[in-house]
Design a protein around this motif. Structure first.
Motif, PDB file in Angstrom:
ATOM      1  N   ASN A   7       0.721  -1.087  -0.002  1.00 10.17           N
ATOM      2  CA  ASN A   7      -0.009   0.018  -0.095  1.00 10.17           C
ATOM      3  C   ASN A   7       0.836   1.297  -0.053  1.00 10.17           C
ATOM      4  OD1 ASN A   7      -3.216  -0.081   0.798  1.00 10.17           O
ATOM      5  ND2 ASN A   7      -2.113  -1.644   1.019  1.00 10.17           N
ATOM      6  N   ILE A   8       1.797   1.194   0.825  1.00  8.44           N
ATOM      7  CA  ILE A   8       2.523   2.366   1.100  1.00  8.44           C
ATOM      8  C   ILE A   8       3.636   2.731  -0.331  1.00  8.44           C
ATOM      9  CG2 ILE A   8       4.357   3.517   2.112  1.00  8.44           C
ATOM     10  CD1 ILE A   8       3.631   2.327   4.793  1.00  8.44           C
ATOM     11  N   THR A   9       4.252   1.641  -0.802  1.00  9.72           N
ATOM     12  CA  THR A   9       5.234   1.702  -2.053  1.00  9.72           C
ATOM     13  C   THR A   9       4.123   2.170  -3.190  1.00  9.72           C
ATOM     14  OG1 THR A   9       5.005  -0.695  -2.218  1.00  9.72           O
ATOM     15  CG2 THR A   9       7.038   0.728  -1.227  1.00  9.72           C
ATOM     16  N   ILE A  10       2.947   1.521  -3.510  1.00 11.28           N
ATOM     17  CA  ILE A  10       2.110   1.884  -4.575  1.00 11.28           C
ATOM     18  C   ILE A  10       1.755   3.253  -4.540  1.00 11.28           C
ATOM     19  CG2 ILE A  10      -0.107   1.645  -5.370  1.00 11.28           C
ATOM     20  CD1 ILE A  10       1.526  -0.206  -6.596  1.00 11.28           C
ATOM     21  N   THR A  11       1.328   3.866  -3.346  1.00 11.77           N
ATOM     22  CA  THR A  11       1.410   5.139  -3.123  1.00 11.77           C
ATOM     23  C   THR A  11       2.264   6.068  -3.319  1.00 11.77           C
ATOM     24  OG1 THR A  11      -0.480   4.789  -1.219  1.00 11.77           O
ATOM     25  CG2 THR A  11       0.177   7.168  -1.537  1.00 11.77           C
ATOM     26  N   LEU A  12       3.412   5.690  -3.085  1.00 10.80           N
ATOM     27  CA  LEU A  12       4.673   6.241  -3.360  1.00 10.80           C
ATOM     28  C   LEU A  12       4.853   6.262  -5.078  1.00 10.80           C
ATOM     29  CD1 LEU A  12       7.842   7.149  -2.884  1.00 10.80           C
ATOM     30  CD2 LEU A  12       8.386   4.900  -2.798  1.00 10.80           C
ATOM     31  N   ALA A  13       4.578   5.216  -5.773  1.00 10.51           N
ATOM     32  CA  ALA A  13       4.560   5.079  -6.965  1.00 10.51           C
ATOM     33  C   ALA A  13       3.765   5.867  -7.681  1.00 10.51           C
ATOM     34  CB  ALA A  13       4.631   3.605  -7.570  1.00 10.51           C
ATOM     35  N   VAL A  14       2.478   5.905  -7.318  1.00  6.73           N
ATOM     36  CA  VAL A  14       1.387   6.824  -7.923  1.00  6.73           C
ATOM     37  C   VAL A  14       1.819   8.388  -8.024  1.00  6.73           C
ATOM     38  CG1 VAL A  14      -0.947   7.730  -7.495  1.00  6.73           C
ATOM     39  CG2 VAL A  14      -0.352   5.207  -7.606  1.00  6.73           C
ATOM     40  N   ASN A  15       2.313   8.886  -6.784  1.00  5.94           N
ATOM     41  CA  ASN A  15       2.845  10.213  -6.588  1.00  5.94           C
ATOM     42  C   ASN A  15       4.192  10.497  -7.471  1.00  5.94           C
ATOM     43  OD1 ASN A  15       0.574  10.778  -4.742  1.00  5.94           O
ATOM     44  ND2 ASN A  15       1.768  10.402  -3.031  1.00  5.94           N
ATOM     45  N   PHE A  16       5.080   9.444  -7.386  1.00  2.00           N
ATOM     46  CA  PHE A  16       6.071   9.923  -8.190  1.00  2.00           C
ATOM     47  C   PHE A  16       5.722   9.809  -9.521  1.00  2.00           C
ATOM     48  CE2 PHE A  16      10.477   9.410  -9.879  1.00  2.00           C
ATOM     49  CZ  PHE A  16      10.998  10.183  -8.867  1.00  2.00           C
ATOM     50  N   GLY A  17       4.911   8.993  -9.917  1.00  2.00           N
ATOM     51  CA  GLY A  17       4.425   8.815 -11.514  1.00  2.00           C
ATOM     52  C   GLY A  17       3.790  10.041 -12.138  1.00  2.00           C
ATOM     53  N   THR A  18       2.963  10.592 -11.060  1.00  2.00           N
ATOM     54  CA  THR A  18       2.158  11.856 -11.122  1.00  2.00           C
ATOM     55  C   THR A  18       3.363  12.941 -11.513  1.00  2.00           C
ATOM     56  OG1 THR A  18       0.348  11.352  -9.974  1.00  2.00           O
ATOM     57  CG2 THR A  18       0.708  13.655 -10.508  1.00  2.00           C
ATOM     58  N   THR A  19       4.386  12.960 -10.781  1.00  2.00           N
ATOM     59  CA  THR A  19       5.435  13.948 -10.680  1.00  2.00           C
ATOM     60  C   THR A  19       6.140  13.904 -12.281  1.00  2.00           C
ATOM     61  OG1 THR A  19       6.006  13.893  -8.616  1.00  2.00           O
ATOM     62  CG2 THR A  19       7.650  14.580  -9.995  1.00  2.00           C
ATOM     63  N   LEU A  20       6.562  12.563 -12.637  1.00  2.00           N
ATOM     64  CA  LEU A  20       7.221  12.636 -13.889  1.00  2.00           C
ATOM     65  C   LEU A  20       6.257  12.915 -15.263  1.00  2.00           C
ATOM     66  CD1 LEU A  20       9.206   9.045 -13.457  1.00  2.00           C
ATOM     67  CD2 LEU A  20       9.998  11.717 -13.104  1.00  2.00           C
ATOM     68  N   PHE A  21       4.997  12.395 -15.053  1.00  2.00           N
ATOM     69  CA  PHE A  21       3.749  12.623 -15.902  1.00  2.00           C
ATOM     70  C   PHE A  21       3.516  14.120 -16.043  1.00  2.00           C
ATOM     71  CE2 PHE A  21      -0.568  12.534 -17.268  1.00  2.00           C
ATOM     72  CZ  PHE A  21      -0.417  11.976 -18.619  1.00  2.00           C
ATOM     73  N   LEU A  22       3.692  14.795 -14.891  1.00  2.00           N
ATOM     74  CA  LEU A  22       3.464  16.264 -15.018  1.00  2.00           C
ATOM     75  C   LEU A  22       4.567  17.085 -15.708  1.00  2.00           C
ATOM     76  CD1 LEU A  22       2.056  18.844 -14.268  1.00  2.00           C
ATOM     77  CD2 LEU A  22       3.360  18.861 -11.850  1.00  2.00           C
ATOM     78  N   VAL A  23       5.857  16.549 -15.528  1.00  2.00           N
ATOM     79  CA  VAL A  23       6.818  17.195 -16.104  1.00  2.00           C
ATOM     80  C   VAL A  23       6.997  16.876 -17.691  1.00  2.00           C
ATOM     81  CG1 VAL A  23       9.514  16.736 -16.659  1.00  2.00           C
ATOM     82  CG2 VAL A  23       8.580  17.083 -14.341  1.00  2.00           C
ATOM     83  N   ALA A  24       6.434  15.697 -18.127  1.00  2.00           N
ATOM     84  CA  ALA A  24       6.141  15.328 -19.646  1.00  2.00           C
ATOM     85  C   ALA A  24       5.068  16.111 -20.015  1.00  2.00           C
ATOM     86  CB  ALA A  24       5.934  13.597 -19.830  1.00  2.00           C
ATOM     87  N   CYS A  25       4.002  16.395 -19.361  1.00  2.00           N
ATOM     88  CA  CYS A  25       3.017  17.079 -19.758  1.00  2.00           C
ATOM     89  C   CYS A  25       3.571  18.642 -20.135  1.00  2.00           C
ATOM     90  CB  CYS A  25       1.587  17.160 -18.830  1.00  2.00           C
ATOM     91  SG  CYS A  25       1.054  15.623 -18.823  1.00  2.00           S
ATOM     92  N   ILE A  26       4.224  19.151 -19.325  1.00  2.00           N
ATOM     93  CA  ILE A  26       4.843  20.571 -19.477  1.00  2.00           C
ATOM     94  C   ILE A  26       5.423  20.643 -20.643  1.00  2.00           C
ATOM     95  CG2 ILE A  26       6.412  22.373 -18.590  1.00  2.00           C
ATOM     96  CD1 ILE A  26       5.360  21.305 -15.786  1.00  2.00           C
ATOM     97  N   ASN A  27       6.162  19.621 -21.074  1.00  2.00           N
ATOM     98  CA  ASN A  27       7.341  19.428 -22.164  1.00  2.00           C
ATOM     99  C   ASN A  27       6.376  19.384 -23.452  1.00  2.00           C
ATOM    100  OD1 ASN A  27       9.685  20.457 -20.894  1.00  2.00           O
ATOM    101  ND2 ASN A  27      10.195  18.212 -19.979  1.00  2.00           N
ATOM    102  N   VAL A  28       5.306  19.343 -23.394  1.00  2.00           N
ATOM    103  CA  VAL A  28       4.785  19.270 -24.800  1.00  2.00           C
ATOM    104  C   VAL A  28       4.887  20.582 -25.327  1.00  2.00           C
ATOM    105  CG1 VAL A  28       2.957  17.523 -24.297  1.00  2.00           C
ATOM    106  CG2 VAL A  28       2.231  19.892 -23.893  1.00  2.00           C
TER     107      VAL A  28
END
Length: 538
Positions: free
Chosen positions: A145-166
């Motif tokens: 549960n804890i590491t999946i939550t970590l993965a979700v929030n970190f995935g959001t971080t990388l996804f946000l950076v990729a979205c900005i870079n469109v």
């Protein structure tokens, strides 16, 4: 003897009063509520039951957040096999996870507590090994549960950076050259935001989940219509979309396809996390199993609605696989609509959904941590089992989970590969924790689940077998590197972390747990009496 077998609350005055209250209710045939069943199990109801059937189903849907989960892990099937892996991999894994959900639903119908799979493991196991089995299952569940939550929030971080870079400073070059400290600070902000929403807005979370499901489908439909209508670089034909297989991982084709299933496994790994919300659901014995199974069906449809149009307009697979960001979706949308602003607008629904998903995972992780602490399995349990009465949440357990995530996030500065191992191990830990009670129930003849309101008979037996076979495949499969050749910075270290976790967990049990962990309370006679009173009242 398990000291919890002696009675409610270890013989304290508060526990004795609760026991007498339950007995009195039994005598009058009135103890028919979910809180009554919880009290019969030996637990004091401490959380508000503020979720209806639809609301718990919506939360289950949000924990998976299929469009977001599929978007942030799109790289895996892309290199694993291309269109065939993306579409048929998702459909196949969804059918398998439906069996996992049905299996867990049967057991949850009998044991609807926030302890989830570790409580179920304890109750299903023989007395000789029930404590160590529930201990390992519980730690797998909490760590997952804890590491999946970590993965979700970190995935959001990388996804946000990729979205900005469109938005590009020049062709192929984004406007935001994110450094490691940028990534960490964004991750920290997202983690703090999700915890703040979960802690301060608990009473409003069911409404947020309801909003999110309509927001999700509206966003997906808008994206699908836009990219199919514009399709600036053309569309593939149906033969390409449904039959084209192009592995780029370096593995042999069949194994490459299997490794590409990580996308679908990640997006469906939250299946059993909703069990931790049982003590905040009005009729958990029926609502939670129905929500788990129904959500898989809904997720499957939503995933196909999201993935198929993307494959129709997908650009060159080799170029996408070579993206440094590892996030192909923003590039696919940019190629399809031909406008940075338009692509970013289509990504906004997914960015909003990512925060809601992070909030849902934060909520579920805090509940399972709290429940495990309530049974004395975590050192310092007296702090972590406290419920904040004003906020109506286990705030201390939530903060513990958050601090662990932030500490693990710091590892990213030293090694991205090592950090990714902690993110990936979440899928493996949750898969393991789901498999343990299912396996024990099956080998002991499924006698316990026959008492439940969600008993599936022979269909349940088949589902159990499929779920266990999937777990035996998935655990080693997701320890494999995504592609070859393997270098130090591309190695999948999840296997190292998982094996180390199992060894540490088992060692810790013999050093500390065997003395201090008594296991959940066991009042099977009281539970049976409660069930009989419910039946007679009906």
């Amino acid at each position: 003897m398990n000291p919890r077998d002696e009675g409610f609350g270890y013989g304290d005055k508060k526990g004795d009063l609760r026991r007498r209250s339950v007995e009195n209710d039994f005598a009058h045939g009135e103890q028919t509520s979910a809180d009554g069943l919880l009290a019969a199990m030996g637990y004091e109801p401490e959380l508000s039951r503020n979720r209806s059937t639809f609301q718990v189903a919506f939360m289950s849907f949000i924990l998976a957040s299929v469009p977001y989960g599929l978007a942030t892990t799109f790289f895996y099937p892309l290199v694993g096999g291309g269109p065939v892996n993306i579409i048929w991999g998702w459909f196949g894994v969804s059918i398998i996870i439906l069996c996992v959900a049905a299996s867990l639903g049967e057991i949850t119908s009998v044991y609807p507590t926030a302890g989830g799979v570790y409580y179920q493991t304890f109750m299903l196991s023989a007395p000789t090994y029930r404590r160590i089995a529930s201990w390992i299952c519980g730690w797998s569940y909490v760590v997952g549960n804890i590491t999946i939550t970590l993965a979700v929030n970190f995935g959001t971080t990388l996804f946000l950076v990729a979205c900005i870079n469109v938005f590009e400073s020049e062709p192929g070059v984004g406007i935001f050259d994110a450094k490691d400290y940028h990534i960490f600070l964004i991750f920290l902000a997202i983690t703090l935001l999700c915890n703040a929403i979960s802690a301060l807005g608990n009473r409003w979370l069911p409404y947020l989940d309801t909003f999110a499901i309509f927001w999700t489908f509206a966003g997906v439909i808008a994206m699908v219509i836009t990219i199919l209508v514009l399709a600036k670089n053309g569309r593939h034909d149906a033969e390409y979309v449904f039959t084209h297989f192009e592995p780029q991982s370096g593995w042999v084709p069949g194994w490459s396809f299997c490794v590409g299933l990580l996308q679908a496994a990640y997006a469906t790994s939250s299946t059993g996390m909703i069990i931790s919300m049982c003590e905040e659901v009005r009729q958990p014995s029926t609502q939670v199993p129905k929500a788990m199974v129904g959500t898989i069906v809904l997720n499957t449809i939503c995933g196909l609605l999201f993935l198929i149009p993307l494959v129709f307009v997908i650009p060159n697979l080799t170029d996408l696989a070579a993206l440094a960001s590892g996030q192909p979706l923003p590039t696919i949308l940019l190629s399809a609509v031909g406008s940075s602003g338009g692509a970013f607008a289509l990504l906004i629904p997914l960015l909003v959904l990512s925060i809601i998903c992070g909030t849902g995972c934060t909520t579920a992780a805090s509940r399972c941590t709290w429940a495990f602490a309530r049974d004395g399995a975590i050192p310092g349990s007296k702090w972590w089992k406290v419920v904040n009465r004003r906020l109506d949440v286990p705030l201390n357990a939530m903060m513990l989970s958050m601090v662990v995530q932030i500490i693990l996030g710091v590892i990213y500065f030293g090694s991205a590969a090592a950090f990714n191992a902690f993110s990936g191990v979440g899928v493996i830990c949750l898969t393991t924790s789901y498999a343990i009670p299912i396996f024990i129930s099956l080998i002991r003849g499924r006698t316990h689940v026959r008492e439940g309101d969600f008993y599936l008979g022979i269909i349940g037996t088949v589902a159990n077998v499929v779920a266990i076979c999937w777990s035996l495949l998935a655990i080693p499969l997701f320890c494999m590197p995504s592609y070859l050749p393997v270098a130090a910075d591309t190695m999948n270290y999840a296997s190292v972390v998982f094996v180390a976790f199992i060894l540490i967990s088992a060692t810790w049990y013999f050093v500390w747990g065997k003395r201090n962990y008594a296991g959940p309370p066991t009042h099977e006679d009281a539970v049976m009496q409660h069930r009989l009173s419910v039946v007679s009242a009906q």
